[in-house]
Design a protein around this motif. Structure first.
Motif, PDB file in Angstrom:
ATOM      1  N   ASP A 169       0.820  -1.213   0.000  1.00 32.17           N
ATOM      2  CA  ASP A 169       0.000   0.000   0.000  1.00 32.17           C
ATOM      3  C   ASP A 169       0.851   1.259   0.000  1.00 32.17           C
ATOM      4  OD1 ASP A 169       1.010   0.005   2.554  1.00 32.17           O
ATOM      5  OD2 ASP A 169      -0.919   0.369   3.545  1.00 32.17           O
ATOM      6  N   HIS A 170       2.156   1.097  -0.195  1.00 35.60           N
ATOM      7  CA  HIS A 170       3.045   2.270  -0.201  1.00 35.60           C
ATOM      8  C   HIS A 170       4.033   2.101  -1.351  1.00 35.60           C
ATOM      9  CE1 HIS A 170       4.876   5.672   2.209  1.00 35.60           C
ATOM     10  NE2 HIS A 170       5.701   5.514   1.197  1.00 35.60           N
ATOM     11  N   ALA A 171       3.781   2.776  -2.480  1.00 35.50           N
ATOM     12  CA  ALA A 171       4.625   2.658  -3.659  1.00 35.50           C
ATOM     13  C   ALA A 171       4.904   4.030  -4.250  1.00 35.50           C
ATOM     14  CB  ALA A 171       3.966   1.765  -4.713  1.00 35.50           C
ATOM     15  N   THR A 172       6.137   4.236  -4.664  1.00 31.95           N
ATOM     16  CA  THR A 172       6.512   5.437  -5.390  1.00 31.95           C
ATOM     17  C   THR A 172       6.749   5.029  -6.839  1.00 31.95           C
ATOM     18  OG1 THR A 172       7.544   6.428  -3.445  1.00 31.95           O
ATOM     19  CG2 THR A 172       8.159   7.324  -5.575  1.00 31.95           C
ATOM     20  N   LEU A 173       5.958   5.586  -7.754  1.00 32.36           N
ATOM     21  CA  LEU A 173       5.982   5.175  -9.153  1.00 32.36           C
ATOM     22  C   LEU A 173       6.418   6.326 -10.046  1.00 32.36           C
ATOM     23  CD1 LEU A 173       2.477   3.424  -9.223  1.00 32.36           C
ATOM     24  CD2 LEU A 173       4.686   2.349  -8.738  1.00 32.36           C
ATOM     25  N   GLN A 174       7.260   6.028 -11.027  1.00 32.22           N
ATOM     26  CA  GLN A 174       7.586   6.994 -12.076  1.00 32.22           C
ATOM     27  C   GLN A 174       7.054   6.430 -13.384  1.00 32.22           C
ATOM     28  OE1 GLN A 174      11.335   9.208 -12.232  1.00 32.22           O
ATOM     29  NE2 GLN A 174      11.670   8.362 -14.280  1.00 32.22           N
ATOM     30  N   LEU A 175       6.036   7.079 -13.927  1.00 33.98           N
ATOM     31  CA  LEU A 175       5.443   6.654 -15.192  1.00 33.98           C
ATOM     32  C   LEU A 175       6.095   7.435 -16.329  1.00 33.98           C
ATOM     33  CD1 LEU A 175       1.649   6.501 -14.226  1.00 33.98           C
ATOM     34  CD2 LEU A 175       3.430   4.774 -13.931  1.00 33.98           C
ATOM     35  N   GLU A 176       6.474   6.734 -17.392  1.00 36.55           N
ATOM     36  CA  GLU A 176       7.200   7.372 -18.483  1.00 36.55           C
ATOM     37  C   GLU A 176       6.801   6.749 -19.818  1.00 36.55           C
ATOM     38  OE1 GLU A 176      10.976   6.690 -16.788  1.00 36.55           O
ATOM     39  OE2 GLU A 176      11.152   4.653 -17.515  1.00 36.55           O
ATOM     40  N   HIS A 177       6.870   7.551 -20.883  1.00 40.42           N
ATOM     41  CA  HIS A 177       6.573   7.061 -22.219  1.00 40.42           C
ATOM     42  C   HIS A 177       7.804   6.452 -22.892  1.00 40.42           C
ATOM     43  CE1 HIS A 177       2.926   9.970 -22.340  1.00 40.42           C
ATOM     44  NE2 HIS A 177       2.566   8.754 -21.982  1.00 40.42           N
ATOM     45  N   ASP A 178       8.961   6.976 -22.556  1.00 43.38           N
ATOM     46  CA  ASP A 178      10.219   6.468 -23.116  1.00 43.38           C
ATOM     47  C   ASP A 178      10.991   5.755 -22.015  1.00 43.38           C
ATOM     48  OD1 ASP A 178       9.761   7.569 -25.656  1.00 43.38           O
ATOM     49  OD2 ASP A 178      10.442   9.539 -24.901  1.00 43.38           O
ATOM     50  N   ASN A 179      11.643   4.664 -22.358  1.00 41.47           N
ATOM     51  CA  ASN A 179      12.433   3.923 -21.388  1.00 41.47           C
ATOM     52  C   ASN A 179      13.665   4.746 -21.017  1.00 41.47           C
ATOM     53  OD1 ASN A 179      13.589   2.026 -19.774  1.00 41.47           O
ATOM     54  ND2 ASN A 179      13.480   0.360 -21.267  1.00 41.47           N
ATOM     55  N   CYS A 180      13.793   5.056 -19.746  1.00 41.97           N
ATOM     56  CA  CYS A 180      14.925   5.860 -19.308  1.00 41.97           C
ATOM     57  C   CYS A 180      16.209   5.025 -19.307  1.00 41.97           C
ATOM     58  CB  CYS A 180      14.668   6.436 -17.914  1.00 41.97           C
ATOM     59  SG  CYS A 180      14.463   5.188 -16.636  1.00 41.97           S
ATOM     60  N   PRO A 181      17.385   5.657 -19.372  1.00 38.71           N
ATOM     61  CA  PRO A 181      18.645   4.910 -19.362  1.00 38.71           C
ATOM     62  C   PRO A 181      18.778   4.078 -18.098  1.00 38.71           C
ATOM     63  CG  PRO A 181      19.002   7.192 -19.983  1.00 38.71           C
ATOM     64  CD  PRO A 181      17.590   7.108 -19.481  1.00 38.71           C
ATOM     65  N   GLN A 182      19.301   2.870 -18.230  1.00 39.09           N
ATOM     66  CA  GLN A 182      19.518   1.995 -17.075  1.00 39.09           C
ATOM     67  C   GLN A 182      20.769   2.452 -16.336  1.00 39.09           C
ATOM     68  OE1 GLN A 182      17.593  -0.652 -16.058  1.00 39.09           O
ATOM     69  NE2 GLN A 182      16.107  -0.142 -17.638  1.00 39.09           N
ATOM     70  N   ASP A 183      20.683   2.466 -15.009  1.00 39.46           N
ATOM     71  CA  ASP A 183      21.869   2.827 -14.200  1.00 39.46           C
ATOM     72  C   ASP A 183      22.805   1.626 -14.114  1.00 39.46           C
ATOM     73  OD1 ASP A 183      19.923   4.848 -11.895  1.00 39.46           O
ATOM     74  OD2 ASP A 183      20.899   5.343 -13.800  1.00 39.46           O
TER      75      ASP A 183
END
Length: 309
Positions: free
Chosen positions: A295-309
């Protein structure tokens, strides 16, 4: 790209950034530990006197264990009291993690207690002493009654809370110590074999060591922010993609526990350009809550796949 922090209630509704990150500490758990602490501390004094008068290592070992347990229970109780304090600017999650520190400390004390019992038992086996079996039996039976009451009080509390588990393990160790003292007293009364007292003390010490290892391992895993044992991040990713057709990929996934019963998850979710981000956010959080009890999530929604770290 949209970054969003969300906390869903059981009905699936979201909270904004202003919500309180701190899980609620139940007054029931706090009250149960307080009363067990009083019971344990009170009988510890009587059992120590009985151990000295009877010459029983088993009683002295159990009273020493009860002394540590009284301190451990006080620490656990204080952790619950501290955890009820609200979050502030310096501690956005409040003081709830202190419960895990208390549990970790309690586990370490069990190692030292078990070591002391084994050391004393070896000395008693090398130089046996006279033990008053009758007095030992009476005191041990009283200790058993107190420990059973304390065990029942904690057992009916929140058993998923690692702080409560640490307190429960201490009381279980006391209960086993009382049982061992009763058996040793009966053997001494029936056969006169004094070695039964230190031998059964060692048996209790070995059981205590096993419990201590499990508690320290679990609390240490939480303190190191390890992935919760009941969460499979690959499974969460696969199920999310299969459940919501608009999800293309899920990556940068991280999970840890604030407490044993409070997992926290962060992830980046790549969605199709046609997807409505607010709708996706609600659906993802509802899915995480219903399928994985997150019940506790931080989400980043994106249209383009961001670079992998």
């Amino acid at each position: 790209m949209i970054s969003s922090h969300s906390h869903a209630d059981n009905d699936g509704t979201e909270h904004d950034h202003s919500h309180d990150h701190v899980p609620k500490v139940t007054q029931d758990s706090e009250r149960r530990i307080f009363w067990v602490m009083c019971l344990t501390g009170g009988y510890m004094i009587l059992q120590a006197i009985g151990g000295l008068l009877s010459g029983s290592l088993a009683l002295l070992a159990d009273s020493g264990h009860m002394l540590s347990d009284t301190a451990a229970l006080a620490l656990a109780w204080f952790a619950f009291r501290l955890a009820s304090k609200p979050a502030d600017t310096k501690r956005s999650y409040g003081y709830h993690r202190f419960q895990i520190l208390a549990a970790f400390t309690n586990g370490l004390t069990l190692f030292f207690i078990a070591g002391w019992i084994i050391f004393e038992a070896i000395g008693r086996l090398m130089q046996p002493g006279e033990v008053l079996g009758g007095m030992m039996l009476v005191v041990a039976c009283g200790g058993l009654a107190i420990n059973i009451l304390g065990f029942l009080l904690l057992h009916h509390g929140d058993r998923h809370n690692v702080n409560m588990q640490g307190a429960l393990l201490h009381v279980m160790g006391d209960l086993l110590g009382s049982i061992a003292a009763i058996i040793a007293a009966l053997i001494i009364l029936l056969t006169g074999w004094m070695a039964a007292d230190p031998i059964l003390s060692v048996l209790v010490a070995l059981i205590i060591l096993k419990s201590a290892y499990g508690l320290v391992r679990r609390a240490g895993h939480i303190l190191l922010e390890g992935t919760p044992e009941n969460l499979d991040m690959a499974l969460i990713r696969d199920k999310l993609i299969a459940y919501l057709p608009d999800i293309i990929d899920v990556h940068h996934m991280h999970a840890w526990s604030l407490t044993a019963e409070k997992p926290i998850v962060t992830m980046h979710v790549q969605v199709r350009p046609s997807a409505d981000l607010e709708t996706m956010l609600r659906e993802i959080n509802a899915f995480l809550l219903s399928e994985f009890d997150i019940d506790h999530a931080t989400l980043q929604l994106e249209h383009d796949n961001c670079p992998q770290d």
